[in-house]
Design an enzyme around this catalytic site. Structure first.
Site, short mmCIF file in Angstrom:
data_model
loop_
_atom_site.label_atom_id
_atom_site.label_comp_id
_atom_site.label_asym_id
_atom_site.label_seq_id
_atom_site.Cartn_x
_atom_site.Cartn_y
_atom_site.Cartn_z
CB SER A 154 -0.86 -0.03 1.27
OG SER A 154 -1.40 1.24 1.54
CE1 TYR A 167 -4.60 -2.15 4.79
CE2 TYR A 167 -3.35 -0.16 4.33
CZ TYR A 167 -4.07 -1.25 3.88
OH TYR A 167 -4.25 -1.45 2.54
#
Ligand code: NDP
Length: 249
Positions: A154, A167
């Site tokens: 990401s 995350y």
């Protein structure tokens, strides 16, 4: 970048490819794209109904018969991955690729206030499970003449951002694992290992992270499959330890 990569129709013919989180979002699109290009896909995920729906779509489109392997990454242990390896060995004898894609968002919260149980859960699903599965399945990948390991990252796995907590850290850990594995496997195996950032994509997770955003402004998972195909197929031979993006960011 390979945003406009055009895959040959039989790019993945005869290949055995495992996709995690194959029941929804990007994983579902990737499983279908891999099957449409000739692969036999192993659909891994936690919601059997969703996996069955993907299975049916692949069969209806004329793809090779997939396999379904239900697994919940929150609770799966090293033993479960060992059993998975044994079953896959019996059924297929080898693996030509894994797309580690399953993931959860956790909370969008300052580090100070982040719930530690949630933190652990995010690390378990997004990172530890992919590590344990890779450890268990590496010997099956070694049996392929041209294997590809893809880990999903990401933007916040490459540069930290406020409130993205576990995350973000889980994706940094993933990037680290890719670097280590690529270095360990270079010259000693035919396995390439890369990280892929899908970029903003129209899925349930994106909607959860950005509830105010109009999803119609985002690319769909189907629209970002070029790099997923490129990295999984033989055109990326020799590409390893790289950080790729699936769309311009
Ligand atoms: P979705 O939420 O749409 O899909 C996530 C998938 O992971 C689902 O199939 C889900 O299964 C599965 N999954 C979640 N938890 C578990 C678990 N405990 N055990 C097994 N499977 C599980 O997310 P996306 O498709 O958007 O995301 C896919 C990947 O891409 C993730 O790694 C994400 O971090 C990354 N990513 C996505 C971006 C985006 O904009 N969408 C941007 C950057 C990165 P089920 O449906 O059964 O819950």
């Amino acid at each position: 970048c390979k945003f406009d990569y055009q895959a040959a129709p039989d790019l993945l013919k005869g290949r055995i490819i495992l996709v995690t989180g194959a029941g929804d979002g990007i994983g579902k699109a990737a499983a279908k794209a891999y099957a449409a290009h000739g692969a036999t896909v192993i659909l891994v995920g936690r919601t059997i109904k969703k996996l069955e729906a993907v299975y049916d779509e692949i069969e209806a489109a004329g793809g090779a018969q997939p396999a379904i392997f239900p697994l919940n990454f929150e609770s799966a242990t090293y033993k479960d991955y060992g059993e998975m390896a044994t079953l896959l060995e019996e059924e297929f004898g080898r693996l030509d690729g894994i797309l580690h894609n399953a993931g959860i968002l956790g909370s969008i919260t300052p580090v100070e206030a982040y719930n530690p149980q949630m933190w652990e859960q995010v690390m378990q699903v997004n990172f530890n499970s992919a590590l344990l599965m890779t450890q268990a399945l590496l010997s099956l990948l070694q049996k392929s003449e041209d294997a590809s390991l893809i880990f999903t990252s990401s933007s916040v796995g490459r540069k930290g951002r406020a409130f993205w907590g576990a995350y973000s850290i889980s994706k940094f850990a993933t990037e680290g694992l890719v670097e280590i594995l690529a270095d360990e496997l270079e010259n000693v195996s035919a396995i390439r290992v890369n990280s892929l950032n899908p970029g903003a994509t129209r899925t349930a997770m994106r909607q959860l992270a950005f509830p105010g955003e109009d999803p119609r402004t985002l690319r769909t998972a189907e629209e970002i499959m070029g790099t997923y195909l490129y990295l999984m197929g033989p055109d990326s031979k020799g590409v390893s330890g790289q950080k790729l993006n699936a769309q311009p960011i």
